[in-house]
Motif scaffolding. Structure first.
Motif, PDB file in Angstrom:
ATOM      1  N   SER A 158       0.861  -1.148   0.027  1.00  0.00           N
ATOM      2  CA  SER A 158      -0.067  -0.056  -0.030  1.00  0.00           C
ATOM      3  C   SER A 158       0.934   1.089   0.054  1.00  0.00           C
ATOM      4  O   SER A 158       0.476   2.362  -0.316  1.00  0.00           O
ATOM      5  CB  SER A 158      -0.877   0.032   1.029  1.00  0.00           C
ATOM      6  N   ARG A 159       2.091   1.152   0.263  1.00  0.00           N
ATOM      7  CA  ARG A 159       2.963   2.249   0.326  1.00  0.00           C
ATOM      8  C   ARG A 159       3.607   2.507  -1.042  1.00  0.00           C
ATOM      9  O   ARG A 159       4.343   3.323  -1.335  1.00  0.00           O
ATOM     10  CB  ARG A 159       4.285   2.176   1.415  1.00  0.00           C
ATOM     11  N   SER A 160       3.264   1.484  -1.978  1.00  0.00           N
ATOM     12  CA  SER A 160       4.059   1.670  -3.160  1.00  0.00           C
ATOM     13  C   SER A 160       3.124   2.824  -4.005  1.00  0.00           C
ATOM     14  O   SER A 160       2.267   2.606  -3.899  1.00  0.00           O
ATOM     15  CB  SER A 160       3.792   0.050  -3.971  1.00  0.00           C
ATOM     16  N   ALA A 161       3.936   3.572  -4.807  1.00  0.00           N
ATOM     17  CA  ALA A 161       3.289   4.606  -5.366  1.00  0.00           C
ATOM     18  C   ALA A 161       2.484   4.023  -6.462  1.00  0.00           C
ATOM     19  O   ALA A 161       1.173   4.446  -6.913  1.00  0.00           O
ATOM     20  CB  ALA A 161       4.372   5.405  -6.254  1.00  0.00           C
TER      21      ALA A 161
ATOM     22  N   HIS B 262      -1.268   6.219  -6.309  1.00  0.00           N
ATOM     23  CA  HIS B 262      -0.547   7.561  -6.577  1.00  0.00           C
ATOM     24  C   HIS B 262      -0.543   7.908  -7.882  1.00  0.00           C
ATOM     25  O   HIS B 262      -0.595   8.908  -8.491  1.00  0.00           O
ATOM     26  CB  HIS B 262       0.640   7.965  -5.922  1.00  0.00           C
ATOM     27  N   ILE B 263      -0.476   6.777  -8.876  1.00  0.00           N
ATOM     28  CA  ILE B 263       0.046   7.058 -10.021  1.00  0.00           C
ATOM     29  C   ILE B 263      -1.398   6.734 -11.137  1.00  0.00           C
ATOM     30  O   ILE B 263      -1.631   5.430 -10.888  1.00  0.00           O
ATOM     31  CB  ILE B 263       1.005   6.151 -10.703  1.00  0.00           C
ATOM     32  N   ALA B 264      -1.650   7.488 -12.068  1.00  0.00           N
ATOM     33  CA  ALA B 264      -2.545   6.811 -12.982  1.00  0.00           C
ATOM     34  C   ALA B 264      -2.229   6.188 -14.083  1.00  0.00           C
ATOM     35  O   ALA B 264      -2.775   5.541 -14.743  1.00  0.00           O
ATOM     36  CB  ALA B 264      -3.435   8.220 -13.528  1.00  0.00           C
ATOM     37  N   GLY B 265      -1.039   6.599 -14.656  1.00  0.00           N
ATOM     38  CA  GLY B 265      -0.508   6.127 -15.806  1.00  0.00           C
ATOM     39  C   GLY B 265      -0.590   4.379 -16.194  1.00  0.00           C
ATOM     40  O   GLY B 265      -0.410   3.789 -15.053  1.00  0.00           O
TER      41      GLY B 265
END
Lengths: 621, 427
Positions: free
Chosen positions: A258-261, A266-269
């Motif tokens: 869960s702490r991974s971007a 956190h990332i949409a790409g």
């Protein structure tokens, strides 16, 4: 302040930019390469390696056309390995790990020795368009550089955001600013954009790794280099280390997902399928108890190691924990944490096959900005964009390579016709004509063309002609000698006693034939060089299949010869479904062949298009 | 694309005839004739008028909007009274709009194909359906028309693509961790598809016969009662399909529906050592025709001393005739035992038909043979080991291409003309 006028301005000094600038200058255009930091020209942002399967083929093709990536890779190559060595020649891919510093130096040296090429240090803030065409670029300091064509190769710099866990910084690469103003300018053009992501692993201090515990992978004894002008490696070869993740590593990562971007949302790409982060590997291949890691030294004198296989966007403390759980890396020091980067890309369907943006004549796009991943893919696009931007400035027709001619052609056609749903990477399986598009015959396919275009030097030209003559002579010797099956058997060749006479090339096609047996039958063959002999053996091996594919290639050529005028109005063609109309308007295919490759195209629709082309021709006649 | 029209039903007197119009101007033509069209997919009763306003007929008008129609284009169908005069009048009125031309044979179906509504095998199935005269033919055609071939091609395709993907993985991901030994799975997949193709090919002969008809040759010495038998079959209450005049003297061929199977009974010249050259030719021909037939029924005159009679061809069923005189066997003249004979023939053929599969056209057989040959070569390359991976991949791709050609996914042009020649106008 106004700079001198140039024919071509290349924005960005990465792999695509360097290749584009060099190609444009070779083609005779007065070229400027504009980069935010001169000294980062030729930097490898991620894996310090060039080539591989599919990628290696691209590098050979770039070299065959006079490009620089192959030569730079040879000059800096410290662990050459030919992949798939034991498989057929068509699927062998040259690869090497490179000394980062030497690679960069080689690229910079090749650029500085190219006539007609200037390097300008600065940030491009805006594009200048007059009368609907590119007429120059404006730098952040207000300076204007007039030009007739621009090649944009900004890689991951467009609105680049770097993620380490939940820490975000704007950047094109760690330590470098992003290009925000230029990105805004592109958005204002209302081009279809997307967002992609890619990751990189933590960098480790070489001297903190327990090398003596590890299995080592040496370089090839008989290395296959990239450039057709190279004979042997330029620098000493090294081995790289191999280790594995283990259950402990996996546990640490799973507990912290869960702490991974990428997993923390956190990332949409969209990320690549094929070089996934270690988080992806753990999650998707949960039943695998360990994943392989290659410890690649970044240079001969460097203390940095690139651990290939553990790309990540986990927070730093987690990275420390899981790295130390890995065999051999218990005391490894992290010099630079791994990170994920997300960035804008432009839907390549907005480009025509010469890589020019249809919406802005004179503007070419090349590299990761088009949705590809990998240095080689970027460089190949750079080569073509550079070449075509120069030709535009010279009012010459663009150069388009077909799918039957080169991997470069396959890639560009895939991009502009089908677009990208995820970062595009080259594989040999993408090429229908794989047996003809070999790494070993890139020069035979492309150097002649490059010579006609005037983009190769005399050294290459001479070498090429000598090689072609030798091959022709060797072929003649082989084809001129005919043998009965009994004669062939006597020489040790396993063959059906079918009474059919065969010449030297026919015999060479048998897979278990060795050259010694041919020599016994045709002593005159001995005089040819090792390279020529090997080349002819490869040719013989694939001959029947290549001929079989020739027929399909002929149909392809016929359809490629049928041009679709840019003035065609798809909205006007009764009988075309709205869905197809939309696709045709987005892609704007330039030939019937390209139209046929659009997803969902039907024979009826193609017939309608063809019939409309004819009607228009008659009307204007 | 032109707008086309044609009579879809058979010409001649009937209660109802259907005229079909398809293309960009179909709706407008419909409006000109009928005044107002119903909503798409609906029917309406309309008065059809010509350009002068004169009444042609009162008809049911159906309207379809592209792509939801048979051809995929805009379509209007007119159900008119099936009189020759009415049909002619309405056709004339349609032609007079000058927005249309007569359809070529099979042109509507061709457009359905080009617009992706039908695949090539479905087109053949449709043709077979129209030509079907017996129950077995109808069922077979229905399976083909419903896309059975596409389903078959799809299953094989999925398996071969999986095999290809495994091979490609070993090529393109050699430097990463991919299961190195894909050979068991690839081998199994190739074998599976070869098995499927073999099953189709094994059933092909029977399927082709169901479609085109079985031949049962009646053979025997002169005067055994062959022609009498044929005439008796011809005169029975079973559905007679056609009587074709034979090419030799006294020959009769009768085509019947035998329990759902199309069967042609052939009379042949009496087998004996002929006295003159011309008769000998007849005898030789009789033997060769019998040899080519699917079933051979031998009739021997039970009331005569035959001695050793050898027909010179394999015999499937044999009967003694003239039971009215001898009390054994059958009587062609009076009809005794003929039911049993027909049942025996039917049983024999049904057994063969039980192995029938979907492939029923020569084109199917060729595509299947091509695919199989490629797969067999692929297996050989495969067994040779690593160095043939890229060639194996090529063979697998080509095999997929051969299977795709079953439904016309690849290079349709060469075949289209031939298939469409079979169609009558209107379909």
């Amino acid at each position: 302040m106004k700079h001198d006028a140039f024919d071509v301005v290349v924005i960005g000094g990465g792999h695509a930019g360097a290749e584009a600038a060099h190609a444009a200058a070779r083609a005779g255009a007065k070229t400027a390469l504009v980069t935010m930091r001169k000294e980062t020209i030729g930097v490898m942002s991620c894996n310090p390696a060039i080539g591989g399967l599919g990628k290696g083929h691209l590098v050979r093709e770039i070299d065959a056309m006079g490009g620089i990536m192959g030569m730079a890779a040879d000059r800096s190559g410290i662990q050459f390995r030919l992949l798939n060595r034991r498989k057929g020649p068509a699927v062998r891919g040259p690869r090497t790990q490179s000394d980062r510093a030497l690679y960069k130096a080689a690229i910079q040296s090749l650029l500085s020795s190219q006539e007609g090429l200037s390097i300008i240090e600065g940030e491009v803030a805006d594009l200048i368009v007059s009368k609907g065409q590119i007429s120059g670029v404006e730098l952040a300091d207000g300076a204007v550089v007039p030009c007739r064509a621009v090649v944009l190769t900004t890689g991951t710099f467009l609105n680049g955001v770097i993620h380490i866990g939940d820490q975000q910084t704007v950047g094109g690469r760690i330590g470098d600013k992003p290009s925000v103003r230029l990105a805004e300018r592109l958005r204002a053009l209302d081009l279809p954009l997307g967002r992609l992501k890619t990751g990189t692993p933590p960098r480790l201090r070489a001297s903190s790794i327990a090398w003596d515990k590890l299995e080592m992978q040496p370089a090839d004894e008989d290395p296959a280099l990239f450039s057709f002008l190279s004979d042997r490696p330029y620098v000493r070869q090294i081995a790289c280390g191999i280790t594995h993740t283990n259950q402990q590593t996996h546990d640490i990562i799973s507990e912290n997902l869960s702490r991974s971007a990428m997993y923390g949302g956190h990332i949409a790409g969209v990320g690549p399928r094929y070089c996934p982060s270690i988080e992806d590997k753990i999650v998707r291949f949960a039943d695998k108890s360990s994943h392989q890691i290659f410890l690649e030294p970044e240079g001969l004198d460097s203390d940095t190691v690139y651990p290939n296989g553990i790309s990540t966007s986990l927070p730093e403390d987690v990275q420390h924990a899981y790295v130390h759980s890995i065999f051999g890396l218990e005391r490894a020091e992290i010099l630079q944490p791994g990170y994920a980067i997300e960035y804008d890309f432009v839907d390549p369907q907005s480009l025509d096959p010469s890589l020019q943006l249809r919406a802005v004549p004179g503007l070419f796009l090349a590299g990761q900005i088009n949705g590809t991943t990998g240095y080689e893919e970027a460089a190949a696009q750079g080569l073509m964009a550079g070449l075509n931007s120069a030709r535009l400035a010279q009012a010459a027709a663009p150069v388009i390579l077909s799918r039957a001619q080169a991997y470069i052609g396959v890639m560009i056609d895939d991009l502009v016709t089908r677009g990208v749903a995820e970062p595009y990477r080259m594989f040999t399986s993408r090429a229908e004509y794989r047996l003809s598009l070999r790494a070993d015959n890139a020069d035979q396919r492309l150097t002649g063309l490059a010579d006609q275009l005037g983009v190769i030097g005399s050294a290459r030209r001479e070498r090429f002609h000598a090689k072609m003559e030798d091959l022709a002579a060797g072929r003649e010797v082989l084809e001129g000698a005919r043998f009965t099956p009994r004669e062939a058997s006597a020489a040790g060749i396993a063959i059906n006693q079918d009474g059919q006479r065969r010449n030297g090339m026919d015999l060479l096609a048998f897979s278990d034939v060795d050259l010694g047996q041919i020599d016994a039958l045709i002593p005159g063959f001995r005089q040819f060089t090792t390279e020529t002999r090997a080349q002819l053996a490869t040719e013989a091996l694939y001959k029947t299949y290549v001929e079989r594919q020739q027929r399909d290639a002929a149909a392809l050529q016929r359809d490629e010869a049928q041009a679709i005028p840019a003035s065609i109005n798809y909205g006007d063609i009764g009988g075309l479904s709205n869905e197809l109309k939309g696709k045709l308007q987005r892609v704007k295919p330039t030939t019937l062949a390209q139209a046929g490759r659009i997803d969902g195209m039907t024979p009826a629709a193609l017939a309608l298009i063809l019939s409309r082309i004819r009607q228009d021709e008659r009307r204007s006649a | 694309m032109h707008t086309i029209f044609a009579l879809a039903t058979a010409r001649g007197k009937s209660g109802v005839a259907i005229l079909r119009i398809s293309g960009p101007s179909a709706h407008e033509i419909g409006v000109r004739l009928a005044g107002r069209l119903p909503l798409a997919g609906h029917t309406a009763l309309r008065r059809l008028r010509d350009s002068d306003g004169a009444l042609l007929d009162e008809a049911l008008v159906l309207r379809f909007d592209a792509p939801r129609s048979f051809t995929g284009e805009d379509v209007v169908e007119l159900q008119v009274h099936g009189s020759i005069a009415v049909i002619r009048a309405v056709e004339a009125a349609i032609a007079q709009t000058k927005m249309v031309r007569m359809a070529e044979p099979g042109e509507f179906t061709r457009r359905a194909l080009l617009n992706g509504h039908l695949d090539l095998a479905q087109v053949e199935g449709l043709s077979d359906l129209i030509a079907a005269e017996t129950e077995a033919q109808r069922k077979q055609a229905q399976q083909l028309f419903s896309g059975g071939m596409r389903d078959f091609a799809e299953i094989c395709r999925i398996e071969l693509i999986r095999a290809t993907a495994l091979i490609e993985a070993t090529i393109d991901f050699a430097d990463e961790e991919v299961p190195v030994d894909v050979s068991p799975e690839v081998s199994a997949l190739i074998d599976k598809v070869i098995g499927r193709i073999d099953a189709q090919l094994d059933g092909y002969h029977a399927a082709e016969r169901v479609r085109s008809g079985f031949e049962v040759a009646i053979i025997g010495p002169p005067n055994a009662g062959k022609s009498t038998l044929i005439n008796k079959i011809a005169g029975r209450e079973i559905a007679i399909i056609s009587e074709i005049a034979g090419t030799t003297r006294d020959v009769l061929e009768v085509r019947v529906d035998l329990d759902g199977l199309p069967v042609t009974f052939l009379d042949t010249a009496g087998l004996r050592d002929a006295e003159d050259a011309i008769e000998q030719i007849g005898v030789t021909r009789a033997r060769s025709r019998a040899a080519d037939a699917d079933v051979r029924v031998l009739l021997i005159d039970g009331s005569q001393e035959q001695g050793d009679f050898s027909p010179g061809v394999t015999v499937d069923l044999r009967y003694m005739t003239k039971s009215d005189l001898t009390g054994i066997g059958i009587s062609a003249l009076h009809g005794d035992g003929i039911d049993q004979l027909l049942r025996d023939v039917s049983a024999l053929l049904s057994e063969r038909v039980s192995g029938m599969t979907l492939a029923s056209h020569e084109r199917h057989r060729q595509a299947l043979e091509r695919a199989k040959a490629l797969l067999v070569v692929a297996k050989t390359v495969f067994q040779r080991g690593d160095d043939g991976a890229e060639i194996l991949a090529l063979h697998l791709r080509d095999a997929v291409g051969a299977l795709d050609s079953l439904i016309g996914r690849v290079d349709v042009e060469a075949v289209l003309g031939e298939i469409f020649a079979q169609f009558c106008i209107g379909k």
